[in-house]
Design a protein around this motif. Structure first.
Motif, mmCIF file in Angstrom:
data_model
loop_
_atom_site.group_PDB
_atom_site.id
_atom_site.type_symbol
_atom_site.label_atom_id
_atom_site.label_comp_id
_atom_site.label_asym_id
_atom_site.label_seq_id
_atom_site.Cartn_x
_atom_site.Cartn_y
_atom_site.Cartn_z
ATOM 1 N N UNK A 177 15.281 -47.428 23.916
ATOM 2 C CA UNK A 177 16.194 -46.780 24.863
ATOM 3 C C UNK A 177 15.486 -45.836 25.828
ATOM 4 N N UNK A 178 14.177 -45.667 25.619
ATOM 5 C CA UNK A 178 13.377 -44.785 26.482
ATOM 6 C C UNK A 178 13.998 -43.404 26.603
ATOM 7 N N UNK A 179 14.411 -42.896 25.448
ATOM 8 C CA UNK A 179 15.053 -41.589 25.385
ATOM 9 C C UNK A 179 14.743 -40.948 24.047
ATOM 10 N N UNK A 180 14.447 -39.685 24.032
ATOM 11 C CA UNK A 180 14.163 -38.965 22.790
ATOM 12 C C UNK A 180 15.451 -38.561 22.087
ATOM 13 N N UNK A 181 15.368 -38.537 20.764
ATOM 14 C CA UNK A 181 16.477 -38.077 19.933
ATOM 15 C C UNK A 181 16.023 -36.788 19.261
ATOM 16 N N UNK A 182 16.755 -35.686 19.434
ATOM 17 C CA UNK A 182 16.383 -34.463 18.726
ATOM 18 C C UNK A 182 16.713 -34.614 17.232
ATOM 19 N N UNK A 183 15.688 -34.470 16.406
ATOM 20 C CA UNK A 183 15.851 -34.634 14.957
ATOM 21 C C UNK A 183 15.467 -33.339 14.268
ATOM 22 N N UNK A 184 16.370 -32.838 13.442
ATOM 23 C CA UNK A 184 16.107 -31.611 12.705
ATOM 24 C C UNK A 184 15.307 -31.924 11.448
#
Length: 134
Positions: free
Chosen positions: A39-46
């Motif tokens: 998706x060429x997008x970062x996912x914020x992961x805790x």
């Protein structure tokens, strides 16, 4: 790849990366990297905090999967029994696997792919589980 596909068998680096590019990425985190690449997008992961009741792993057509409370599902693995849902991002879920994963997987050695299905007896989402009538 064994009889049943696990997260680390499915979520592989894309062809432009080395096949071992994600070898140090924990299996439960590989879905995030895989999704980000596509998706060429970062996912914020805790980090690390597990939320809610555990989700139950099940086998669906020869794949270990877990269903998020948002009704999305993804591949999981007993090698890293947790899941970050890339659809809703609610946090890290603990995933409950059977005590003897290998014994469960061996049941499917000679079955066609569409018959490789299994639910934990404790899983309240199992459609074959009896329900209480009121």
């Amino acid at each position: 790849m064994g009889v049943i596909t696990r997260a680390e068998d499915f979520y592989l680096p894309p062809p432009h990366l080395s096949p071992d590019a994600w070898s140090l990425v924990p299996p439960a985190m590989r879905v995030v990297r895989w999704w980000e690449e596509r998706h060429q997008r970062r996912i914020p992961v805790e980090d690390g905090i597990l939320i809610g009741q555990p989700l139950y792993a099940r086998i669906n057509h020869g794949r270990w999967v877990a269903d998020c409370t948002c009704l999305s599902a993804q591949f999981v693995t007993p090698a890293d029994p947790r899941m970050w849902c890339v659809e809703c991002g609610t946090g890290w879920w603990q995933v409950a696997f059977p005590a003897d994963v290998d014994a469960v997987e061996q049941q499917f050695t000679n079955l066609p792919l569409d018959q490789r299905n299994w639910w934990a007896s404790e899983d309240p989402t199992d459609p074959a589980r009896p329900t209480l009538e009121v």
